[in-house]
Scaffold this active site. Structure first.
Site, PDB file in Angstrom:
ATOM      1  N   LYS A  13       0.823  -1.215   0.000  1.00 14.36           N
ATOM      2  CA  LYS A  13       0.000   0.000   0.000  1.00 14.36           C
ATOM      3  C   LYS A  13       0.857   1.265   0.000  1.00 14.36           C
ATOM      4  O   LYS A  13       0.490   2.244  -0.648  1.00 14.36           O
ATOM      5  CB  LYS A  13      -1.049   0.013   1.111  1.00 14.36           C
ATOM      6  N   ARG A  84      -8.249   1.208  10.331  1.00  7.40           N
ATOM      7  CA  ARG A  84      -7.683  -0.119  10.556  1.00  7.40           C
ATOM      8  C   ARG A  84      -8.663  -1.022  11.292  1.00  7.40           C
ATOM      9  O   ARG A  84      -8.373  -2.184  11.533  1.00  7.40           O
ATOM     10  CB  ARG A  84      -6.435   0.065  11.419  1.00  7.40           C
ATOM     11  N   ARG A 123      12.406  -5.959   3.373  1.00 10.65           N
ATOM     12  CA  ARG A 123      12.087  -4.539   3.157  1.00 10.65           C
ATOM     13  C   ARG A 123      13.116  -3.579   3.751  1.00 10.65           C
ATOM     14  O   ARG A 123      13.538  -3.699   4.888  1.00 10.65           O
ATOM     15  CB  ARG A 123      10.716  -4.243   3.771  1.00 10.65           C
ATOM     16  N   ARG A 158      12.778  -1.418   9.282  1.00 12.45           N
ATOM     17  CA  ARG A 158      11.880  -1.098  10.391  1.00 12.45           C
ATOM     18  C   ARG A 158      12.020  -2.100  11.532  1.00 12.45           C
ATOM     19  O   ARG A 158      12.206  -3.284  11.289  1.00 12.45           O
ATOM     20  CB  ARG A 158      10.431  -1.104   9.890  1.00 12.45           C
ATOM     21  N   ARG A 169       1.285  -8.886  13.526  1.00 10.48           N
ATOM     22  CA  ARG A 169       0.617  -7.854  12.708  1.00 10.48           C
ATOM     23  C   ARG A 169      -0.392  -8.501  11.766  1.00 10.48           C
ATOM     24  O   ARG A 169      -1.464  -7.969  11.529  1.00 10.48           O
ATOM     25  CB  ARG A 169       1.653  -7.079  11.879  1.00 10.48           C
TER      26      ARG A 169
HETATM   27  P1  ADP Z   1       2.007  -2.393   7.924  1.00 11.66           P
HETATM   28  O1  ADP Z   1       0.663  -2.174   7.283  1.00 11.66           O
HETATM   29  O2  ADP Z   1       3.018  -2.941   6.971  1.00 11.66           O
HETATM   30  O3  ADP Z   1       1.915  -3.188   9.204  1.00 11.66           O
HETATM   31  P2  ADP Z   1       2.082   0.393   8.883  1.00 11.66           P
HETATM   32  O4  ADP Z   1       3.223   1.321   8.771  1.00 11.66           O
HETATM   33  O5  ADP Z   1       0.808   0.750   8.201  1.00 11.66           O
HETATM   34  O6  ADP Z   1       2.634  -1.013   8.375  1.00 11.66           O
HETATM   35  O7  ADP Z   1       1.749   0.169  10.444  1.00 11.66           O
HETATM   36  C1  ADP Z   1       2.738  -0.165  11.389  1.00 11.66           C
HETATM   37  C2  ADP Z   1       2.132  -0.225  12.801  1.00 11.66           C
HETATM   38  O8  ADP Z   1       1.621   1.078  13.163  1.00 11.66           O
HETATM   39  C3  ADP Z   1       0.937  -1.158  12.976  1.00 11.66           C
HETATM   40  O9  ADP Z   1       1.343  -2.486  13.223  1.00 11.66           O
HETATM   41  C4  ADP Z   1       0.223  -0.506  14.179  1.00 11.66           C
HETATM   42  O10 ADP Z   1       0.880  -0.823  15.389  1.00 11.66           O
HETATM   43  C5  ADP Z   1       0.426   0.973  13.935  1.00 11.66           C
HETATM   44  N1  ADP Z   1      -0.685   1.579  13.137  1.00 11.66           N
HETATM   45  C6  ADP Z   1      -0.606   2.098  11.884  1.00 11.66           C
HETATM   46  N2  ADP Z   1      -1.787   2.579  11.472  1.00 11.66           N
HETATM   47  C7  ADP Z   1      -2.650   2.378  12.506  1.00 11.66           C
HETATM   48  C8  ADP Z   1      -4.030   2.656  12.710  1.00 11.66           C
HETATM   49  N3  ADP Z   1      -4.795   3.234  11.761  1.00 11.66           N
HETATM   50  N4  ADP Z   1      -4.585   2.306  13.895  1.00 11.66           N
HETATM   51  C9  ADP Z   1      -3.858   1.739  14.872  1.00 11.66           C
HETATM   52  N5  ADP Z   1      -2.557   1.431  14.743  1.00 11.66           N
HETATM   53  C10 ADP Z   1      -1.948   1.759  13.584  1.00 11.66           C
END
Ligand code: ADP
Length: 212
Positions: A13, A84, A123, A158, A169
């Site tokens: 994404k 989310r 990554r 990361r 996750r």
């Molecule tokens: P990915 O989708 O690859 O896990 P992201 O960068 O989108 O990576 O998210 C990393 C972490 O940030 C998630 O595992 C969560 O802990 C937190 N996070 C990101 N977006 C949200 C959200 N909308 N609500 C709650 N936690 C979030």
């Protein structure tokens, strides 16, 4: 036009958001990036946020909505990693109503778990421009090992891109995020995200084409 991406971790994404922003005049909000920024700015919440991320859990809905409110201006947006869960989606609908905005397209990037695992473990990203590379996938490797092609700085990995956190996750995604597919069923478009990034991009362009 506003677009939401729903996808398991590592479905691409972030990459597709970057490609859309480069070609169309759209802004990109990644809640993951905003949380990482908060952590790097040594906020009093840094330790708590780091712990939650490293456990593969979601940070609080109220905190996320504040991040969105503070970053949402005029214009067309791509929301990457938000909403989310269904509660965030409902809060977001309320917010959009007050701003006279709406969600136009929800793009579901579907990818099998084994491919997502490979993508996550390889990554690497540029701390300067945010471009994402992968040292396990030929087409995504940087020209020079560990260095950004554009900025010439060292790429970083990361903290949450390890197998244990990734598995958590992924579980969180299935439990909390997948119900959104039902919530947004009237504007949902599924894209096979195991293809290469250009093919995926063209498919997304086909979906949003009636706007351009
Ligand atoms: P990915 O989708 O690859 O896990 P992201 O960068 O989108 O990576 O998210 C990393 C972490 O940030 C998630 O595992 C969560 O802990 C937190 N996070 C990101 N977006 C949200 C959200 N909308 N609500 C709650 N936690 C979030």
């Amino acid at each position: 036009m506003n677009i939401i991406f729903i996808a398991p971790p590592a479905a691409g994404k972030g990459t597709q958001s970057e490609m859309l922003c480069n070609k169309y005049n759209m802004k990109h909000i990644s809640t993951g990036d905003l949380i990482r920024e908060t952590i790097n700015n040594d906020s009093p919440l840094s330790e708590q946020l780091k712990d939650i991320m490293n456990q593969g859990k979601l940070v609080s809905d109220e905190f996320i909505l504040e991040l969105i409110k503070n970053n949402l201006k005029d214009g067309d947006y791509i929301f990457d990693g938000f909403p989310r869960n269904v509660k965030q989606a409902k809060m977001f609908d309320e917010l959009l109503k007050t701003l006279n905005k709406k969600v136009d397209y929800v793009i579901y990037l579907k990818v099998p778990k084994d491919l997502a695992t490979k993508r996550i473990l390889g990554r690497l990203s540029c701390p300067n421009c945010g471009h994402v590379y992968n040292d396990q996938i030929d087409e995504l490797m940087p020209k020079q090992v560990g260095i950004c092609d554009t900025c010439n700085v060292e790429l970083t990995r990361r903290n949450d891109d390890n197998i244990e956190t990734f598995n958590k996750r992924f579980d969180t995604y299935i439990k909390e995020t997948e119900p959104l597919l039902d919530y947004y069923q009237d504007k949902l478009y599924e894209v096979d995200s195991s293809k290469d990034k250009q093919e995926i991009f063209e498919e997304i362009e086909g979906i949003i084409n009636d706007y351009n």
